[in-house]
Design an enzyme around this catalytic site. Structure first.
Site, mmCIF file in Angstrom:
data_model
loop_
_atom_site.group_PDB
_atom_site.id
_atom_site.type_symbol
_atom_site.label_atom_id
_atom_site.label_comp_id
_atom_site.label_asym_id
_atom_site.label_seq_id
_atom_site.Cartn_x
_atom_site.Cartn_y
_atom_site.Cartn_z
ATOM 1 N N CYS A 1 69.092 50.264 -21.732
ATOM 2 C CA CYS A 1 69.788 50.290 -23.024
ATOM 3 C C CYS A 1 70.878 49.215 -23.011
ATOM 4 O O CYS A 1 71.654 49.135 -22.049
ATOM 5 C CB CYS A 1 70.395 51.664 -23.278
ATOM 6 S SG CYS A 1 69.165 52.996 -23.237
ATOM 7 N N CYS B 1 78.819 66.526 -15.308
ATOM 8 C CA CYS B 1 77.803 65.572 -15.746
ATOM 9 C C CYS B 1 77.159 64.996 -14.485
ATOM 10 O O CYS B 1 77.821 64.318 -13.697
ATOM 11 C CB CYS B 1 78.469 64.471 -16.579
ATOM 12 S SG CYS B 1 77.335 63.183 -17.109
ATOM 13 N N HIS C 1 70.190 56.805 -31.389
ATOM 14 C CA HIS C 1 70.948 55.557 -31.573
ATOM 15 C C HIS C 1 70.523 54.713 -32.774
ATOM 16 O O HIS C 1 71.224 53.754 -33.115
ATOM 17 C CB HIS C 1 70.899 54.671 -30.318
ATOM 18 C CG HIS C 1 71.336 55.358 -29.069
ATOM 19 N ND1 HIS C 1 72.399 56.220 -29.035
ATOM 20 C CD2 HIS C 1 70.832 55.324 -27.804
ATOM 21 C CE1 HIS C 1 72.543 56.694 -27.804
ATOM 22 N NE2 HIS C 1 71.604 56.172 -27.048
ATOM 23 N N CYS D 1 74.652 49.886 -22.312
ATOM 24 C CA CYS D 1 74.907 50.833 -21.221
ATOM 25 C C CYS D 1 75.151 50.120 -19.894
ATOM 26 O O CYS D 1 74.324 49.324 -19.447
ATOM 27 C CB CYS D 1 73.715 51.774 -21.095
ATOM 28 S SG CYS D 1 73.744 52.770 -19.612
ATOM 29 N N CYS E 1 69.230 52.809 -13.490
ATOM 30 C CA CYS E 1 68.329 53.301 -14.537
ATOM 31 C C CYS E 1 67.437 52.151 -14.985
ATOM 32 O O CYS E 1 67.880 51.011 -15.077
ATOM 33 C CB CYS E 1 69.126 53.836 -15.721
ATOM 34 S SG CYS E 1 68.073 54.554 -17.012
ATOM 35 N N SER F 1 68.776 60.832 -27.104
ATOM 36 C CA SER F 1 69.601 59.676 -27.465
ATOM 37 C C SER F 1 68.815 58.822 -28.444
ATOM 38 O O SER F 1 67.900 58.102 -28.055
ATOM 39 C CB SER F 1 69.933 58.867 -26.204
ATOM 40 O OG SER F 1 70.648 59.682 -25.305
ATOM 41 N N GLU G 1 77.451 58.427 -9.422
ATOM 42 C CA GLU G 1 78.684 58.965 -9.991
ATOM 43 C C GLU G 1 78.432 60.312 -10.650
ATOM 44 O O GLU G 1 77.395 60.542 -11.254
ATOM 45 C CB GLU G 1 79.266 57.990 -11.014
ATOM 46 C CG GLU G 1 79.733 56.721 -10.351
ATOM 47 C CD GLU G 1 80.451 55.793 -11.312
ATOM 48 O OE1 GLU G 1 80.911 54.748 -10.858
ATOM 49 O OE2 GLU G 1 80.536 56.116 -12.499
ATOM 50 N N SER H 1 69.547 65.404 -21.147
ATOM 51 C CA SER H 1 69.593 64.303 -22.106
ATOM 52 C C SER H 1 68.487 63.306 -21.788
ATOM 53 O O SER H 1 68.273 62.951 -20.627
ATOM 54 C CB SER H 1 70.959 63.621 -22.008
ATOM 55 O OG SER H 1 70.981 62.470 -22.799
ATOM 56 N N CYS I 1 81.334 59.056 -21.323
ATOM 57 C CA CYS I 1 79.907 58.887 -21.495
ATOM 58 C C CYS I 1 79.619 57.447 -21.877
ATOM 59 O O CYS I 1 80.168 56.923 -22.829
ATOM 60 C CB CYS I 1 79.445 59.819 -22.610
ATOM 61 S SG CYS I 1 77.691 59.856 -22.791
ATOM 62 N N GLY J 1 70.933 57.388 -15.028
ATOM 63 C CA GLY J 1 69.485 57.599 -14.984
ATOM 64 C C GLY J 1 68.914 58.356 -16.161
ATOM 65 O O GLY J 1 69.643 58.950 -16.962
ATOM 66 N N GLU J 2 67.610 58.296 -16.263
ATOM 67 C CA GLU J 2 66.864 59.020 -17.296
ATOM 68 C C GLU J 2 66.227 60.240 -16.621
ATOM 69 O O GLU J 2 65.268 60.108 -15.844
ATOM 70 C CB GLU J 2 65.798 58.081 -17.891
ATOM 71 C CG GLU J 2 64.679 58.752 -18.641
ATOM 72 C CD GLU J 2 65.142 59.667 -19.789
ATOM 73 O OE1 GLU J 2 65.836 59.183 -20.685
ATOM 74 O OE2 GLU J 2 64.795 60.865 -19.759
ATOM 75 N N ASN K 1 81.833 53.162 -26.137
ATOM 76 C CA ASN K 1 83.049 53.010 -25.343
ATOM 77 C C ASN K 1 83.526 51.568 -25.263
ATOM 78 O O ASN K 1 82.715 50.649 -25.266
ATOM 79 C CB ASN K 1 82.815 53.573 -23.943
ATOM 80 C CG ASN K 1 82.733 55.075 -23.978
ATOM 81 O OD1 ASN K 1 83.601 55.724 -24.535
ATOM 82 N ND2 ASN K 1 81.666 55.625 -23.430
HETATM 83 S S1 SF4 Z 1 71.845 55.096 -21.756
HETATM 84 FE FE1 SF4 Z 1 70.825 56.455 -20.276
HETATM 85 S S2 SF4 Z 1 68.661 55.893 -20.462
HETATM 86 FE FE2 SF4 Z 1 69.819 54.181 -21.384
HETATM 87 S S3 SF4 Z 1 70.081 52.731 -19.672
HETATM 88 FE FE3 SF4 Z 1 71.885 54.076 -19.723
HETATM 89 S S4 SF4 Z 1 71.468 55.703 -18.214
HETATM 90 FE FE4 SF4 Z 1 69.511 54.709 -18.760
#
Ligand code: SF4
Length: 391
Positions: free
Chosen positions: A128, A117, A231, A131, A124, A229, A97, A206, A347, A174-175, A305
């Protein structure tokens, strides 16, 4: 002719690499500029469309390179039309996406900002807990050309409206620093004046805190922004929210961010997903303030979100109280304005769900532009068990 999926993408080549390929084909060097101009300024969708090239060279290039690896499968827009989510299929059918976020001009007569973006991986591995992408698991890394192709795809859409891409954030699926080589190469292509030509300062990468990647990036001689990130202000809380952060302590991440700032001169932003009852108390705000105060970094608060998964967005008053504590401690801080939450494009909500997978079943799926509310629902047809994603 080579099968399409075996051909390298033109979007994955730096100008020097294209020149080498052209030399192999017996073409003069100046042809590289013509090809790149056609690909990145005219957004040509095939080599055949590059009429300034001799027919033989067009055919030879088409046999060696793929020009359009991103196929748009679905397009949905938010109610205000400012956020557009694109479901794109790579050459092998992998779905990712990409989101276009537009912002009104900051002054009368100005141009609106158009931020893309981009995703760097399908899925990923970071996991997290809040996420949606993290709950999908990891599918594969994207190649540099597949990352660049996302920006090109949006650039082509914007050009139809007389607009262009002004910023790119590596905050999609993804990271980025776990796919380091492709990410950095994509940045070089996106910022090369002969290619996409975006200013380096208009790009932000990011990361969830891949320290080795942050240090390598600091040494690349690039001027891209870094968003970390965070958190959570302490290890216990952070390990709960970002399970794979285990090896890296908050202190190590802060030190890496400081090194990045010192080496590049670029201010670091800390992203902080605010989750009700998890990391939004006054005490946690005070702890975060003590951690960040004096670093010159900026904190971006992102009320998580609204999706399923047991994580809730804090009440507005709680968000403002958290922000006030940071500000009163002298920390630069903003609350992110959420965009596109109603289409799961904000996001933290990118995900390729089962409905999306069905979209690439054999047979062409029509692209819907400016989809109506029922059509938008197609992208999230299945009740989502996954919590939202926030970077
Ligand atoms: S927040 Fe980013 S790093 Fe964490 S699982 Fe989601 S996509 Fe991966």
């Amino acid at each position: 002719m080579t099968a399409p999926q075996e051909r390298e993408s033109l979007y994955g080549l730096l100008p020097g690499e294209l020149e080498t390929l052209l030399a192999e084909l017996g073409a003069p060097r100046y042809r590289a500029d013509q090809v790149l101009h056609a690909a990145y300024r005219e957004f040509a969708e095939s080599f055949e469309a590059m009429r300034q090239l001799p027919a033989g060279l067009r055919t030879a290039l088409a046999g060696r390179l793929d020009l359009s690896p991103a196929r748009e499968v679905r397009r949905v827009a938010s109610d205000d039309g400012l956020t557009t989510k694109l479901l794109l299929a790579m050459a092998d059918g992998t779905l990712i996406e990409t989101v276009l976020m537009q912002y009104p001009p900051s002054k009368p007569g100005g141009r609106r900002r158009s931020t893309v973006c981009v995703s760097t991986q399908a899925g990923c591995a970071m996991g997290c807990v809040f996420c949606a992408t993290g709950q999908m698991g990891f599918e594969r890394n994207l190649a540099a050309g597949e990352i660049v192709a996302q920006a090109v795809h949006v650039g082509r859409l914007l050009r139809e409206r007389g607009e262009h891409v002004t910023n790119i954030v590596f905050m999609g699926m993804g990271e980025p620093l776990a796919n380091y080589a492709a990410t950095v190469k994509a940045v070089r292509i996106l910022t090369d004046p002969r290619c996409f030509g975006l200013g380096q300062r208009h790009i932000t990468i990011s990361t969830v805190g891949v320290i080795r990647g942050i240090d390598r990036l600091a040494g690349e001689g690039l001027q891209v922004g870094l968003a970390v990130s965070l958190h959570a202000p302490n290890d216990a809380l952070r390990r709960r929210l970002v399970p794979t952060a285990g090896p890296h302590s908050v202190r190590e991440i802060m030190a890496a961010a400081k090194r990045y700032f010192e080496r590049t001169g670029r201010r670091v932003t800390f992203e902080y997903a605010l989750i009700a009852g998890e990391n939004d108390s006054d005490e946690t705000a005070g702890e975060l303030a003590r951690l960040v105060r004096g670093t010159g970094a900026h904190v971006n608060l992102i009320p998580v979100n609204p999706t399923a998964g047991g994580f809730r967005r804090p009440a507005r008053q709680r968000v403002l109280a958290f922000e006030r504590i940071l500000r009163e401690a002298g920390v630069n801080c903003t609350v992110r304005v959420e965009k596109g939450a109603e289409i799961s494009a904000a996001c933290g909500q990118l995900r390729t769900d089962e409905a999306g997978r069905a979209l690439i079943a054999p047979g062409e799926i029509p692209v819907r532009e400016g989809a109506s509310a029922p059509a938008r629902g197609l992208l999230r047809r299945r009740p989502s068990p996954a919590p939202s994603r926030s970077r």
